[in-house]
Write a protein that holds these residues in place. Structure first.
Motif, PDB file in Angstrom:
ATOM      1  N   HIS A  11      15.279  11.486  -7.848  1.00 13.56           N
ATOM      2  CA  HIS A  11      14.552  10.646  -6.891  1.00 13.56           C
ATOM      3  C   HIS A  11      15.574   9.951  -5.992  1.00 13.56           C
ATOM      4  O   HIS A  11      16.761   9.937  -6.282  1.00 13.56           O
ATOM      5  CB  HIS A  11      13.811   9.494  -7.596  1.00 13.56           C
ATOM      6  CG  HIS A  11      12.854   9.865  -8.663  1.00 13.56           C
ATOM      7  ND1 HIS A  11      11.505   9.744  -8.537  1.00 13.56           N
ATOM      8  CD2 HIS A  11      13.068  10.335  -9.912  1.00 13.56           C
ATOM      9  CE1 HIS A  11      10.906  10.113  -9.650  1.00 13.56           C
ATOM     10  NE2 HIS A  11      11.829  10.480 -10.514  1.00 13.56           N
ATOM     11  N   ASP A  12      15.064   9.267  -4.978  1.00 12.26           N
ATOM     12  CA  ASP A  12      15.941   8.417  -4.163  1.00 12.26           C
ATOM     13  C   ASP A  12      16.224   7.103  -4.902  1.00 12.26           C
ATOM     14  O   ASP A  12      15.507   6.735  -5.836  1.00 12.26           O
ATOM     15  CB  ASP A  12      15.262   8.091  -2.829  1.00 12.26           C
ATOM     16  CG  ASP A  12      14.012   7.274  -3.036  1.00 12.26           C
ATOM     17  OD1 ASP A  12      12.972   7.886  -3.341  1.00 12.26           O
ATOM     18  OD2 ASP A  12      14.082   6.027  -2.959  1.00 12.26           O
ATOM     19  N   ILE A  13      17.247   6.415  -4.447  1.00 10.56           N
ATOM     20  CA  ILE A  13      17.470   5.021  -4.850  1.00 10.56           C
ATOM     21  C   ILE A  13      17.038   4.160  -3.677  1.00 10.56           C
ATOM     22  O   ILE A  13      17.675   4.196  -2.617  1.00 10.56           O
ATOM     23  CB  ILE A  13      18.958   4.732  -5.154  1.00 10.56           C
ATOM     24  CG1 ILE A  13      19.432   5.552  -6.352  1.00 10.56           C
ATOM     25  CG2 ILE A  13      19.176   3.230  -5.410  1.00 10.56           C
ATOM     26  CD1 ILE A  13      20.915   5.379  -6.679  1.00 10.56           C
ATOM     27  N   HIS A  46      12.565   0.777   0.181  1.00 13.26           N
ATOM     28  CA  HIS A  46      11.700   1.953   0.389  1.00 13.26           C
ATOM     29  C   HIS A  46      11.071   1.855   1.772  1.00 13.26           C
ATOM     30  O   HIS A  46      11.290   0.872   2.504  1.00 13.26           O
ATOM     31  CB  HIS A  46      10.666   2.073  -0.740  1.00 13.26           C
ATOM     32  CG  HIS A  46       9.744   0.911  -0.864  1.00 13.26           C
ATOM     33  ND1 HIS A  46       8.740   0.661   0.031  1.00 13.26           N
ATOM     34  CD2 HIS A  46       9.690  -0.089  -1.776  1.00 13.26           C
ATOM     35  CE1 HIS A  46       8.097  -0.422  -0.323  1.00 13.26           C
ATOM     36  NE2 HIS A  46       8.660  -0.916  -1.413  1.00 13.26           N
ATOM     37  N   THR A  47      10.290   2.881   2.129  1.00 14.70           N
ATOM     38  CA  THR A  47       9.811   2.984   3.515  1.00 14.70           C
ATOM     39  C   THR A  47       8.430   2.354   3.712  1.00 14.70           C
ATOM     40  O   THR A  47       7.932   2.314   4.833  1.00 14.70           O
ATOM     41  CB  THR A  47       9.749   4.462   3.954  1.00 14.70           C
ATOM     42  OG1 THR A  47       8.727   5.129   3.185  1.00 14.70           O
ATOM     43  CG2 THR A  47      11.072   5.170   3.727  1.00 14.70           C
ATOM     44  N   GLY A  48       7.818   1.899   2.621  1.00 17.82           N
ATOM     45  CA  GLY A  48       6.457   1.380   2.728  1.00 17.82           C
ATOM     46  C   GLY A  48       6.439  -0.135   2.833  1.00 17.82           C
ATOM     47  O   GLY A  48       6.609  -0.827   1.836  1.00 17.82           O
ATOM     48  N   PHE A 216      -0.635  -1.892  -4.743  1.00 18.39           N
ATOM     49  CA  PHE A 216       0.619  -2.272  -5.405  1.00 18.39           C
ATOM     50  C   PHE A 216       1.649  -1.167  -5.247  1.00 18.39           C
ATOM     51  O   PHE A 216       1.520  -0.097  -5.852  1.00 18.39           O
ATOM     52  CB  PHE A 216       0.349  -2.610  -6.872  1.00 18.39           C
ATOM     53  CG  PHE A 216      -0.499  -3.848  -7.001  1.00 18.39           C
ATOM     54  CD1 PHE A 216       0.091  -5.103  -7.052  1.00 18.39           C
ATOM     55  CD2 PHE A 216      -1.882  -3.770  -6.996  1.00 18.39           C
ATOM     56  CE1 PHE A 216      -0.683  -6.254  -7.114  1.00 18.39           C
ATOM     57  CE2 PHE A 216      -2.667  -4.918  -7.057  1.00 18.39           C
ATOM     58  CZ  PHE A 216      -2.052  -6.169  -7.119  1.00 18.39           C
ATOM     59  N   HIS A 217       2.644  -1.419  -4.439  1.00 19.22           N
ATOM     60  CA  HIS A 217       3.644  -0.398  -4.154  1.00 19.22           C
ATOM     61  C   HIS A 217       4.434  -0.045  -5.411  1.00 19.22           C
ATOM     62  O   HIS A 217       4.815  -0.915  -6.181  1.00 19.22           O
ATOM     63  CB  HIS A 217       4.615  -0.871  -3.061  1.00 19.22           C
ATOM     64  CG  HIS A 217       5.340   0.279  -2.468  1.00 19.22           C
ATOM     65  ND1 HIS A 217       6.457   0.809  -3.046  1.00 19.22           N
ATOM     66  CD2 HIS A 217       5.055   1.061  -1.413  1.00 19.22           C
ATOM     67  CE1 HIS A 217       6.840   1.860  -2.346  1.00 19.22           C
ATOM     68  NE2 HIS A 217       6.019   2.030  -1.345  1.00 19.22           N
ATOM     69  N   GLY A 218       4.685   1.258  -5.600  1.00 25.05           N
ATOM     70  CA  GLY A 218       5.498   1.714  -6.722  1.00 25.05           C
ATOM     71  C   GLY A 218       4.720   1.895  -8.018  1.00 25.05           C
ATOM     72  O   GLY A 218       5.283   2.359  -9.017  1.00 25.05           O
ATOM     73  N   GLY A 220       2.541   4.087  -8.736  1.00 27.83           N
ATOM     74  CA  GLY A 220       2.493   5.513  -9.078  1.00 27.83           C
ATOM     75  C   GLY A 220       3.751   5.954  -9.820  1.00 27.83           C
ATOM     76  O   GLY A 220       3.696   6.770 -10.747  1.00 27.83           O
ATOM     77  N   ASP A 221       4.889   5.395  -9.418  1.00 27.89           N
ATOM     78  CA  ASP A 221       6.151   5.740 -10.086  1.00 27.89           C
ATOM     79  C   ASP A 221       6.212   5.132 -11.486  1.00 27.89           C
ATOM     80  O   ASP A 221       6.746   5.749 -12.416  1.00 27.89           O
ATOM     81  CB  ASP A 221       7.345   5.241  -9.263  1.00 27.89           C
ATOM     82  CG  ASP A 221       7.441   5.948  -7.916  1.00 27.89           C
ATOM     83  OD1 ASP A 221       6.866   7.041  -7.773  1.00 27.89           O
ATOM     84  OD2 ASP A 221       8.098   5.408  -7.014  1.00 27.89           O
ATOM     85  N   VAL A 222       5.660   3.923 -11.627  1.00 23.16           N
ATOM     86  CA  VAL A 222       5.581   3.298 -12.962  1.00 23.16           C
ATOM     87  C   VAL A 222       4.720   4.183 -13.866  1.00 23.16           C
ATOM     88  O   VAL A 222       5.092   4.489 -15.012  1.00 23.16           O
ATOM     89  CB  VAL A 222       4.981   1.870 -12.858  1.00 23.16           C
ATOM     90  CG1 VAL A 222       4.658   1.302 -14.231  1.00 23.16           C
ATOM     91  CG2 VAL A 222       5.946   0.950 -12.114  1.00 23.16           C
TER      92      VAL A 222
HETATM   93  O1  PXL Z   1       7.269   5.335  -4.607  1.00 24.15           O
HETATM   94  C1  PXL Z   1       7.283   6.250  -3.618  1.00 24.15           C
HETATM   95  C2  PXL Z   1       8.460   6.117  -2.720  1.00 24.15           C
HETATM   96  C3  PXL Z   1       9.717   6.472  -3.159  1.00 24.15           C
HETATM   97  N1  PXL Z   1      10.802   6.406  -2.370  1.00 24.15           N
HETATM   98  C4  PXL Z   1      10.711   5.980  -1.098  1.00 24.15           C
HETATM   99  C5  PXL Z   1       9.490   5.582  -0.593  1.00 24.15           C
HETATM  100  C6  PXL Z   1       8.337   5.665  -1.404  1.00 24.15           C
HETATM  101  C7  PXL Z   1       7.040   5.286  -0.864  1.00 24.15           C
HETATM  102  O2  PXL Z   1       6.866   4.781   0.193  1.00 24.15           O
HETATM  103  O3  PXL Z   1       9.424   5.134   0.669  1.00 24.15           O
HETATM  104  C8  PXL Z   1      11.933   5.946  -0.252  1.00 24.15           C
END
Ligand code: PXL
Length: 280
Positions: A11-13, A46-48, A216-218, A220-222
């Protein structure tokens, strides 16, 4: 003691705003799994929900890292991918699968690219078709409803959904190629929110929790990280899904209680004791 399992999280950091690797690494580690990482990019946030973020693309490092790992003869019990920033990164993850996905490696793909009916910023409309190719090579995919319809070329509908719609979607998602599907964002009314899964024997199960209003951002990753942690602790798909739904809902509830801004991610750290208790 039995052998410790090793997962690879690709994944990205995003340095600030808990998502992707800053969520996957602590949660899978807390589950007792040796978690190797392959960062695909470094972003200031992140981008959101943020503007002016930095983006250092690490695409060029992926194959040299894989080459080195091959000299070590590394074995991964799971490979878990989430947000991927480009078509090329999707291709490179397929190459990682070719090299490191053995008969006993669980490939879990979260096609993190969209929510609420829209693609995340920066993705071309053709990106879901590319992500679909990666999903075809996974053992388990964890899309939300928006990601599902984008990959299937169907129109997005707002919930609440019917059981017939959700079960039809699960069947069409399985035809993409992954044996098992865990669909998030499932709700049949406005009170409960959860997930549905279709396992390799064709069995469908559901897990719900009381819905907490807001986005709630993130989260889905949790959810996907807790799901993988539970699977690597030998829980069944159904059990792992229920644990992930409960843990994600707790994390979201703690975020709402703390009055935190949603763009900084959910307070998953405070719910880790609950996750560990459920993992046994
Ligand atoms: O959680 C998804 C995600 C992961 N990484 C980056 C994001 C997003 C969702 O916007 O921008 C860089």
């Amino acid at each position: 003691m039995e052998r410790q399992k090793r997962a690879l999280a690709v994944h990205d950091i995003s340095c600030v705003g808990r998502c992707s690797l800053t969520v996957a690494l602590p949660i899978i580690s807390a589950a007792g799994v040796d978690t190797s990482i392959l960062p695909t990019a470094v972003l200031s946030t992140h981008t959101g929900g943020f503007t002016g973020y930095t983006y250092r693309d690490l695409t060029e490092d992926i194959l040299p890292i894989a080459d080195h790992w091959q000299t070590l003869g590394l074995h991964f019990d799971a490979i878990y991918t989430g947000y991927l920033g480009s078509f090329q990164q999707v291709q490179l993850v397929m190459e990682l699968f070719n090299r490191f996905k053995k008969a006993d490696t669980l490939a879990l793909v979260d096609p993190a690219m969209a929510d609420n009916g829209v693609l995340y910023g920066g993705f071309a409309p053709e990106f879901p078709a590319e992500m679909k190719k990666l999903c075809a090579k996974a053992d388990i995919i964890v899309p939300n409803i928006t990601e599902s319809v984008l990959m299937l070329g169907e129109e997005y509908k707002d919930g609440p959904y019917t059981q017939a719609y959700i079960e039809g979607l699960l069947g069409r998602l399985q035809e993409i190629g992954a044996q098992e599907i865990v669909l998030t964002g499932v709700h049949f009314d406005d009170k409960q929110l959860g997930a549905a899964c279709l396992n390799k024997d064709g069995k469908i199960s559901y897990a719900f929790q009381d819905r907490i209003a807001g986005y709630f951002h993130g989260s889905g990753d949790v959810f996907a990280s807790a799901l993988l942690g539970a699977l690597l602790r030998d829980k069944s798909l159904e059990e792992a899904m229920a644990i992930a739904v409960d843990y994600t809902q707790r994390s979201v509830a703690l975020t709402a209680d703390a009055g935190q801004e949603a763009r900084y991610g959910v307070c998953f750290e405070r719910a880790l004791p609950f996750l560990l208790e459920r993992l046994g």
